[in-house]
Design a protein around this motif. Structure first.
Motif, PDB file in Angstrom:
ATOM      1  N   PHE A   1      63.453 -36.516 -47.110  1.00 27.94           N
ATOM      2  CA  PHE A   1      62.219 -37.283 -47.285  1.00 27.94           C
ATOM      3  C   PHE A   1      61.023 -36.405 -47.624  1.00 27.94           C
ATOM      4  CE2 PHE A   1      65.114 -39.596 -44.558  1.00 27.94           C
ATOM      5  CZ  PHE A   1      65.225 -40.796 -45.246  1.00 27.94           C
ATOM      6  N   TYR A   2      61.278 -35.378 -48.419  1.00 30.02           N
ATOM      7  CA  TYR A   2      60.186 -34.502 -48.827  1.00 30.02           C
ATOM      8  C   TYR A   2      59.162 -35.245 -49.682  1.00 30.02           C
ATOM      9  CZ  TYR A   2      63.097 -30.576 -47.249  1.00 30.02           C
ATOM     10  OH  TYR A   2      63.851 -29.698 -46.497  1.00 30.02           O
ATOM     11  N   ASP A   3      59.612 -36.280 -50.411  1.00 28.79           N
ATOM     12  CA  ASP A   3      58.673 -37.023 -51.252  1.00 28.79           C
ATOM     13  C   ASP A   3      57.583 -37.672 -50.412  1.00 28.79           C
ATOM     14  OD1 ASP A   3      60.623 -38.703 -50.105  1.00 28.79           O
ATOM     15  OD2 ASP A   3      60.477 -40.185 -51.726  1.00 28.79           O
ATOM     16  N   ILE A   4      57.973 -38.315 -49.310  1.00 25.59           N
ATOM     17  CA  ILE A   4      56.978 -38.960 -48.453  1.00 25.59           C
ATOM     18  C   ILE A   4      56.179 -37.905 -47.701  1.00 25.59           C
ATOM     19  CG2 ILE A   4      56.581 -40.699 -46.675  1.00 25.59           C
ATOM     20  CD1 ILE A   4      59.282 -41.887 -47.298  1.00 25.59           C
ATOM     21  N   LEU A   5      56.847 -36.851 -47.254  1.00 25.70           N
ATOM     22  CA  LEU A   5      56.133 -35.787 -46.555  1.00 25.70           C
ATOM     23  C   LEU A   5      55.065 -35.163 -47.448  1.00 25.70           C
ATOM     24  CD1 LEU A   5      59.096 -34.136 -44.654  1.00 25.70           C
ATOM     25  CD2 LEU A   5      56.988 -34.943 -43.579  1.00 25.70           C
ATOM     26  N   MET A   6      55.359 -34.988 -48.718  1.00 25.05           N
ATOM     27  CA  MET A   6      54.359 -34.441 -49.632  1.00 25.05           C
ATOM     28  C   MET A   6      53.164 -35.386 -49.751  1.00 25.05           C
ATOM     29  SD  MET A   6      56.761 -32.709 -52.606  1.00 25.05           S
ATOM     30  CE  MET A   6      55.357 -32.161 -53.578  1.00 25.05           C
ATOM     31  N   ASN A   7      53.415 -36.681 -49.747  1.00 27.24           N
ATOM     32  CA  ASN A   7      52.313 -37.646 -49.779  1.00 27.24           C
ATOM     33  C   ASN A   7      51.483 -37.581 -48.502  1.00 27.24           C
ATOM     34  OD1 ASN A   7      53.006 -38.644 -52.326  1.00 27.24           O
ATOM     35  ND2 ASN A   7      54.347 -40.215 -51.487  1.00 27.24           N
ATOM     36  N   ILE A   8      52.162 -37.423 -47.371  1.00 24.49           N
ATOM     37  CA  ILE A   8      51.448 -37.270 -46.100  1.00 24.49           C
ATOM     38  C   ILE A   8      50.584 -36.015 -46.129  1.00 24.49           C
ATOM     39  CG2 ILE A   8      51.749 -36.765 -43.644  1.00 24.49           C
ATOM     40  CD1 ILE A   8      54.258 -38.582 -43.731  1.00 24.49           C
ATOM     41  N   PHE A   9      51.155 -34.915 -46.593  1.00 26.14           N
ATOM     42  CA  PHE A   9      50.408 -33.655 -46.642  1.00 26.14           C
ATOM     43  C   PHE A   9      49.224 -33.759 -47.603  1.00 26.14           C
ATOM     44  CE2 PHE A   9      54.516 -31.263 -45.412  1.00 26.14           C
ATOM     45  CZ  PHE A   9      54.276 -31.527 -44.075  1.00 26.14           C
TER      46      PHE A   9
ATOM     47  N   GLY B   1      41.003 -32.359 -44.736  1.00 29.47           N
ATOM     48  CA  GLY B   1      40.685 -31.246 -43.852  1.00 29.47           C
ATOM     49  C   GLY B   1      41.401 -31.298 -42.519  1.00 29.47           C
ATOM     50  N   LYS B   2      42.572 -31.913 -42.500  1.00 30.30           N
ATOM     51  CA  LYS B   2      43.343 -32.035 -41.266  1.00 30.30           C
ATOM     52  C   LYS B   2      44.633 -31.225 -41.380  1.00 30.30           C
ATOM     53  CE  LYS B   2      41.329 -36.602 -40.830  1.00 30.30           C
ATOM     54  NZ  LYS B   2      40.187 -36.068 -40.063  1.00 30.30           N
ATOM     55  N   GLY B   3      45.376 -31.144 -40.274  1.00 27.61           N
ATOM     56  CA  GLY B   3      46.569 -30.315 -40.287  1.00 27.61           C
ATOM     57  C   GLY B   3      47.716 -30.920 -39.518  1.00 27.61           C
ATOM     58  N   ILE B   4      48.642 -30.063 -39.124  1.00 32.21           N
ATOM     59  CA  ILE B   4      49.814 -30.459 -38.354  1.00 32.21           C
ATOM     60  C   ILE B   4      49.930 -29.537 -37.145  1.00 32.21           C
ATOM     61  CG2 ILE B   4      51.024 -31.340 -40.372  1.00 32.21           C
ATOM     62  CD1 ILE B   4      52.755 -28.806 -40.327  1.00 32.21           C
TER      63      ILE B   4
ATOM     64  N   GLU C   1      61.566 -25.445 -39.984  1.00 32.73           N
ATOM     65  CA  GLU C   1      61.040 -24.424 -40.887  1.00 32.73           C
ATOM     66  C   GLU C   1      60.881 -24.926 -42.314  1.00 32.73           C
ATOM     67  OE1 GLU C   1      62.408 -20.008 -42.482  1.00 32.73           O
ATOM     68  OE2 GLU C   1      62.939 -20.625 -40.447  1.00 32.73           O
ATOM     69  N   ASP C   2      61.817 -25.771 -42.780  1.00 40.33           N
ATOM     70  CA  ASP C   2      61.714 -26.266 -44.155  1.00 40.33           C
ATOM     71  C   ASP C   2      60.456 -27.098 -44.361  1.00 40.33           C
ATOM     72  OD1 ASP C   2      63.054 -28.094 -42.367  1.00 40.33           O
ATOM     73  OD2 ASP C   2      63.528 -29.350 -44.089  1.00 40.33           O
ATOM     74  N   ILE C   3      60.072 -27.873 -43.343  1.00 38.39           N
ATOM     75  CA  ILE C   3      58.859 -28.689 -43.455  1.00 38.39           C
ATOM     76  C   ILE C   3      57.617 -27.815 -43.383  1.00 38.39           C
ATOM     77  CG2 ILE C   3      57.530 -30.550 -42.381  1.00 38.39           C
ATOM     78  CD1 ILE C   3      60.164 -31.838 -41.587  1.00 38.39           C
ATOM     79  N   LEU C   4      57.645 -26.771 -42.564  1.00 42.73           N
ATOM     80  CA  LEU C   4      56.531 -25.820 -42.535  1.00 42.73           C
ATOM     81  C   LEU C   4      56.356 -25.160 -43.899  1.00 42.73           C
ATOM     82  CD1 LEU C   4      57.067 -24.068 -39.084  1.00 42.73           C
ATOM     83  CD2 LEU C   4      55.200 -25.610 -39.695  1.00 42.73           C
ATOM     84  N   LYS C   5      57.457 -24.794 -44.535  1.00 38.13           N
ATOM     85  CA  LYS C   5      57.380 -24.198 -45.871  1.00 38.13           C
ATOM     86  C   LYS C   5      56.782 -25.187 -46.865  1.00 38.13           C
ATOM     87  CE  LYS C   5      61.284 -20.974 -45.441  1.00 38.13           C
ATOM     88  NZ  LYS C   5      62.670 -20.673 -45.897  1.00 38.13           N
ATOM     89  N   LEU C   6      57.227 -26.443 -46.793  1.00 39.14           N
ATOM     90  CA  LEU C   6      56.700 -27.474 -47.691  1.00 39.14           C
ATOM     91  C   LEU C   6      55.201 -27.660 -47.473  1.00 39.14           C
ATOM     92  CD1 LEU C   6      57.351 -29.703 -49.796  1.00 39.14           C
ATOM     93  CD2 LEU C   6      57.708 -31.255 -47.867  1.00 39.14           C
ATOM     94  N   TYR C   7      54.780 -27.672 -46.212  1.00 44.60           N
ATOM     95  CA  TYR C   7      53.358 -27.818 -45.879  1.00 44.60           C
ATOM     96  C   TYR C   7      52.548 -26.684 -46.501  1.00 44.60           C
ATOM     97  CZ  TYR C   7      49.180 -28.048 -42.863  1.00 44.60           C
ATOM     98  OH  TYR C   7      47.894 -28.114 -42.379  1.00 44.60           O
ATOM     99  N   ARG C   8      53.038 -25.474 -46.386  1.00 45.46           N
ATOM    100  CA  ARG C   8      52.325 -24.330 -46.965  1.00 45.46           C
ATOM    101  C   ARG C   8      52.299 -24.423 -48.482  1.00 45.46           C
ATOM    102  NH1 ARG C   8      53.031 -18.931 -48.636  1.00 45.46           N
ATOM    103  NH2 ARG C   8      51.193 -17.664 -48.120  1.00 45.46           N
ATOM    104  N   GLU C   9      53.423 -24.827 -49.096  1.00 44.94           N
ATOM    105  CA  GLU C   9      53.468 -24.973 -50.553  1.00 44.94           C
ATOM    106  C   GLU C   9      52.485 -26.030 -51.047  1.00 44.94           C
ATOM    107  OE1 GLU C   9      57.534 -25.875 -51.276  1.00 44.94           O
ATOM    108  OE2 GLU C   9      58.248 -23.839 -50.818  1.00 44.94           O
TER     109      GLU C   9
END
Length: 262
Positions: A168-176, A183-186, A204-212
């Protein structure tokens, strides 16, 4: 050492007095902690009431700051449980009292508690994940009065024996995209280890996606409900953040961020 997700006996699912937790945190060498007591309106389990006496909570935090303030920084936070039909109520709640820090967490999806099995048994696990992330996206798109999303991949805690093919990286990218622009975070929630997951939440994969995606604001919290788990896993997660290229961990006072180089 910081721990920005801690519960006390002000939360319905915790029996630990603040004093006991604070004294243990001091013993463990923590510099700053934040109590983040639960408010979960319309929680689907009638046996537990996730309301919060805000006036008493405020007085208690002030008393603890006076008693322990020379040895440790104590912040007043809130973990607010979001659901799509409650976003206006959540906004009213967080403006009804002063807080240093608000965690936006989803514990209920499709009006079912994630802590019970019926939500995952009534449908394929991939569909349950999709509903969870879609409702979380709706909530962070319509509720803005928070600083971080709590344990963003919480669904993994309840489906660790059911492999999921779609991450579900597609939805996670929309959330990010929504939260980074605002100006918010996780948060990194280290309780994942205590509940048998191979990682904290998020993985870790989601942390990497968040940073990307450009994400920089990250808090770390143990989600402790017992004094002995305060600060649990924080040092290891700081090291992971360094390895992934993050430069700072964040704390909050009066909802304003302080960035600490790691």
């Amino acid at each position: 050492m910081f721990d920005f997700h801690i519960h006390s006996d002000f939360s319905a699912d915790c029996n630990t007095p603040m004093e006991k937790t604070i004294e243990y945190a001091i013993k463990e060498g923590l510099h700053e902690i934040c109590f983040t007591e639960h408010i979960d309106e319309d929680y689907p389990d009638p046996t537990i009431d996730f309301s919060l006496d805000l006036a008493s909570y405020h007085r208690k935090i002030q008393a603890m700051q006076r008693e322990y303030g020379e040895r440790i920084k104590i912040r007043k936070g809130l973990e607010i449980g979001v659901q799509p039909h409650l976003v206006k109520n959540c906004t009213q709640t967080v403006h009804s009292a002063p807080f240093d820090f608000i965690i936006c967490s989803m514990h209920t999806t499709d009006k079912h508690s994630l802590h019970t099995s019926d939500f995952f048994e009534k449908q394929p696990v991939e569909e349950a994940y999709r509903k969870y992330y879609e409702e979380l996206l709706y909530c962070v798109s319509h509720f803005k009065d928070f600083q971080v999303i709590g344990h963003i991949d919480l669904v993994k805690r309840y489906t660790k024996n059911k492999p999921v093919q779609d991450h579900f990286y597609d939805i996670l990218m929309n959330i990010f995209e929504e939260i980074i622009y605002a100006g918010k975070g996780i948060e990194i929630n280290t309780s994942g280890f205590r509940y048998g997951l191979p990682s904290a939440m998020p993985s870790e994969d989601i942390l990497k996606l968040y940073r990307e995606c450009g994400g920089e604001i990250i808090t770390i919290g143990s989600d402790s409900h017992r004094a002995q788990t305060v600060g649990y896993g924080v040092s290891d997660e700081l090291e992971l953040l360094r390895q992934l290229g993050f430069r700072y961990v964040t704390t909050f006072q009066d909802k304003q961020p302080t960035f600490h180089r790691i």
